[in-house]
Design a protein around this motif. Sequence first.
Motif, PDB file in Angstrom:
ATOM      1  N   SER A  31      -0.858  -6.127  12.952  1.00 26.26           N
ATOM      2  CA  SER A  31      -0.903  -4.799  12.490  1.00 26.26           C
ATOM      3  C   SER A  31      -1.430  -3.866  13.501  1.00 26.26           C
ATOM      4  CB  SER A  31      -1.672  -4.649  11.312  1.00 26.26           C
ATOM      5  OG  SER A  31      -3.004  -5.126  11.594  1.00 26.26           O
ATOM      6  N   TYR A  32      -0.995  -2.484  13.434  1.00 25.68           N
ATOM      7  CA  TYR A  32      -1.366  -1.694  14.522  1.00 25.68           C
ATOM      8  C   TYR A  32      -1.264  -0.256  13.897  1.00 25.68           C
ATOM      9  CZ  TYR A  32       3.374  -0.590  14.803  1.00 25.68           C
ATOM     10  OH  TYR A  32       4.926  -0.428  14.462  1.00 25.68           O
ATOM     11  N   TYR A  33      -1.935   0.798  14.526  1.00 28.89           N
ATOM     12  CA  TYR A  33      -1.926   2.168  14.087  1.00 28.89           C
ATOM     13  C   TYR A  33      -2.285   3.106  15.506  1.00 28.89           C
ATOM     14  CZ  TYR A  33      -6.791   1.752  13.796  1.00 28.89           C
ATOM     15  OH  TYR A  33      -8.385   1.388  14.080  1.00 28.89           O
ATOM     16  N   GLY A  34      -2.037   4.360  15.316  1.00 26.28           N
ATOM     17  CA  GLY A  34      -2.148   5.005  16.402  1.00 26.28           C
ATOM     18  C   GLY A  34      -1.603   4.798  17.834  1.00 26.28           C
ATOM     19  N   THR A  81      -7.449   6.257   9.257  1.00 24.89           N
ATOM     20  CA  THR A  81      -8.413   6.691  10.558  1.00 24.89           C
ATOM     21  C   THR A  81      -7.480   7.801  11.077  1.00 24.89           C
ATOM     22  OG1 THR A  81      -7.399   4.864  12.002  1.00 24.89           O
ATOM     23  CG2 THR A  81      -9.606   4.636  10.621  1.00 24.89           C
ATOM     24  N   ASP A  82      -6.180   7.959  10.987  1.00 28.48           N
ATOM     25  CA  ASP A  82      -5.533   9.083  11.625  1.00 28.48           C
ATOM     26  C   ASP A  82      -6.098  10.292  10.906  1.00 28.48           C
ATOM     27  OD1 ASP A  82      -3.762   7.228  12.960  1.00 28.48           O
ATOM     28  OD2 ASP A  82      -2.412   7.456  11.607  1.00 28.48           O
ATOM     29  N   MET A  83      -6.644  10.389   9.789  1.00 27.81           N
ATOM     30  CA  MET A  83      -7.084  11.386   9.099  1.00 27.81           C
ATOM     31  C   MET A  83      -8.798  11.588   9.169  1.00 27.81           C
ATOM     32  SD  MET A  83      -4.635  12.937   7.855  1.00 27.81           S
ATOM     33  CE  MET A  83      -5.361  14.171   6.729  1.00 27.81           C
ATOM     34  N   LEU A  84      -9.354  10.810  10.004  1.00 30.90           N
ATOM     35  CA  LEU A  84     -10.929  10.705  10.027  1.00 30.90           C
ATOM     36  C   LEU A  84     -11.261  11.911  10.634  1.00 30.90           C
ATOM     37  CD1 LEU A  84     -13.314   8.930   9.380  1.00 30.90           C
ATOM     38  CD2 LEU A  84     -13.125   8.082  11.756  1.00 30.90           C
ATOM     39  N   ALA A  85     -10.989  12.701  11.550  1.00 32.24           N
ATOM     40  CA  ALA A  85     -11.430  13.961  12.121  1.00 32.24           C
ATOM     41  C   ALA A  85     -11.252  14.974  10.988  1.00 32.24           C
ATOM     42  CB  ALA A  85     -10.696  14.436  13.327  1.00 32.24           C
ATOM     43  N   TYR A  86     -10.461  14.957  10.199  1.00 37.68           N
ATOM     44  CA  TYR A  86     -10.232  16.097   8.988  1.00 37.68           C
ATOM     45  C   TYR A  86     -11.215  15.699   7.980  1.00 37.68           C
ATOM     46  CZ  TYR A  86      -5.971  17.255  11.628  1.00 37.68           C
ATOM     47  OH  TYR A  86      -5.013  17.434  12.651  1.00 37.68           O
ATOM     48  N   ILE A  87     -11.231  14.556   7.480  1.00 38.20           N
ATOM     49  CA  ILE A  87     -12.204  14.043   6.652  1.00 38.20           C
ATOM     50  C   ILE A  87     -13.621  14.722   7.037  1.00 38.20           C
ATOM     51  CG2 ILE A  87     -13.391  12.122   5.516  1.00 38.20           C
ATOM     52  CD1 ILE A  87     -10.511  10.604   5.796  1.00 38.20           C
TER      53      ILE A  87
END
Length: 113
Positions: A31-34, A81-87
């Motif tokens: 698995s991977y992201y970003g 975690t793609d949304m972490l900054a917005y959270i």
Amino acid sequence: MYEVTEEFVDASDIGKKIGEVKRMADDRTGSYYGDASNYYEKGAKYYKIMGIDSATAIAVEEQQEIWVKAVYLHEAPFHWTDMLAYILMGIGAFVLFIVLSLRYASKKEPRQH
């Protein structure tokens, strides 16, 4: 997600830096992201290729001053975690709102002596 080819990119075709590997793909699950890679180490840089849209292909710096072409396959999967900054910004704004509200409310109440 991009697939690296064996095609080298000439230095004169390298455009601006557009990103870098920030994490490795999970060895056990795949698995991977970003900005992840299952091959290149964290910090490996990728660049725009002059005259080619980044949605078609990019250049990956394999070694210093040596770039290989990577062709676009599909969008990377979404990860929370793609949304972490917005959270975090939302939480910060909420806390600031509460602090300012309490401060304003305390100034409005008449003081008892």
